[in-house]
Design an enzyme around this catalytic site. Structure first.
Site: not given
Length: 233
Positions: A10, A132
């Site tokens: 990330d 998600d």
């Protein structure tokens, strides 16, 4: 083990970070050189890499394509890249920078016609749907908004439109090192046996990977558990 381990990088300010529950205020830097981190993974036998451009997610446009290109040209890793993808040009730039797949999330909910056009133009092998969830409910906009869809309804819809692969992040578990709901991912694989199903969020131990593998899940994206050496590669 048939399940593929997919480490995550990330990116914030060009550095490898991890967040807890997606909160930018919780960021912890693990390596200031993403290429170095990618090479570490490759040297340990890793084949796949998941890159999330967190700055791009905020900006609505990828911000770290140069990093992607460096990793793609200086390793043999198969890369999927996501973050801030709102336009076809971003997908083209990501693929031309060396990613094999582009992970797309909110657009698939908020602009389904556009997402469908991407599946048609780029093909299911190049588009990796990022879903998600909280419970079974789909979330959008960096987990701020809850969709009317369940994850099962959502995946079924896109399967009929040519979707071949997706990863699902249980946001209640992401970055918390508290384990994951393996039964949930097993149910996804049971309902969608012909799709590539990748678990994300909450993978904490080798036992989690073994259980996912037993359930037939195809892959697991793992971040903090690798950086904190709870899972050794």
């Amino acid at each position: 083990m048939n399940l593929q381990l997919i480490p995550a990088i990330d990116l914030i300010d060009g550095k490898c970070v991890r967040l807890t529950h997606g909160d930018y205020d919780t960021q912890k830097i693990y390596n200031s050189d993403p290429l170095d981190q990618a090479k570490i993974f490759e040297d340990k036998g890793i084949k796949r890499l998941h890159i999330v451009d967190l700055d791009g997610a905020k900006a609505g446009k990828p911000q770290h394509l140069q990093i992607l290109e460096k990793i793609a040209t200086q390793t043999n890793l198969i890369i999927d890249f996501g973050g801030g993808i709102r336009h076809s040009d971003s997908i083209k730039s990501i693929l031309s920078s060396g990613a094999k797949m582009v992970s797309v999330g909110s657009v698939s909910v908020k602009n389904p016609k556009l997402f469908e056009s991407w599946l048609t133009e780029f093909g299911g092998k190049s588009i990796l749907l990022a879903a998600d969830v909280r419970g079974e409910k789909l979330l959008t906009d960096a987990w701020k908004n809850e969709s009317e869809f369940t994850i099962f309804e959502f995946i079924e819809k896109w399967k009929q439109k040519g979707l071949t692969q997706f990863f699902c992040t249980d946001i209640t578990k992401d970055g918390a090192l508290e384990g994951l709901n393996t039964d949930f991912y097993g149910e996804l694989k049971t309902k969608f046996p012909t799709l590539t199903v990748i678990a994300s969020g909450g993978v904490t131990s080798q036992d989690d990977l073994i259980e996912l593998d037993k359930l037939g899940v195809d892959g697991a994206i793992v971040g903090k558990a690798i950086y904190e050496e709870r899972i050794l590669i």
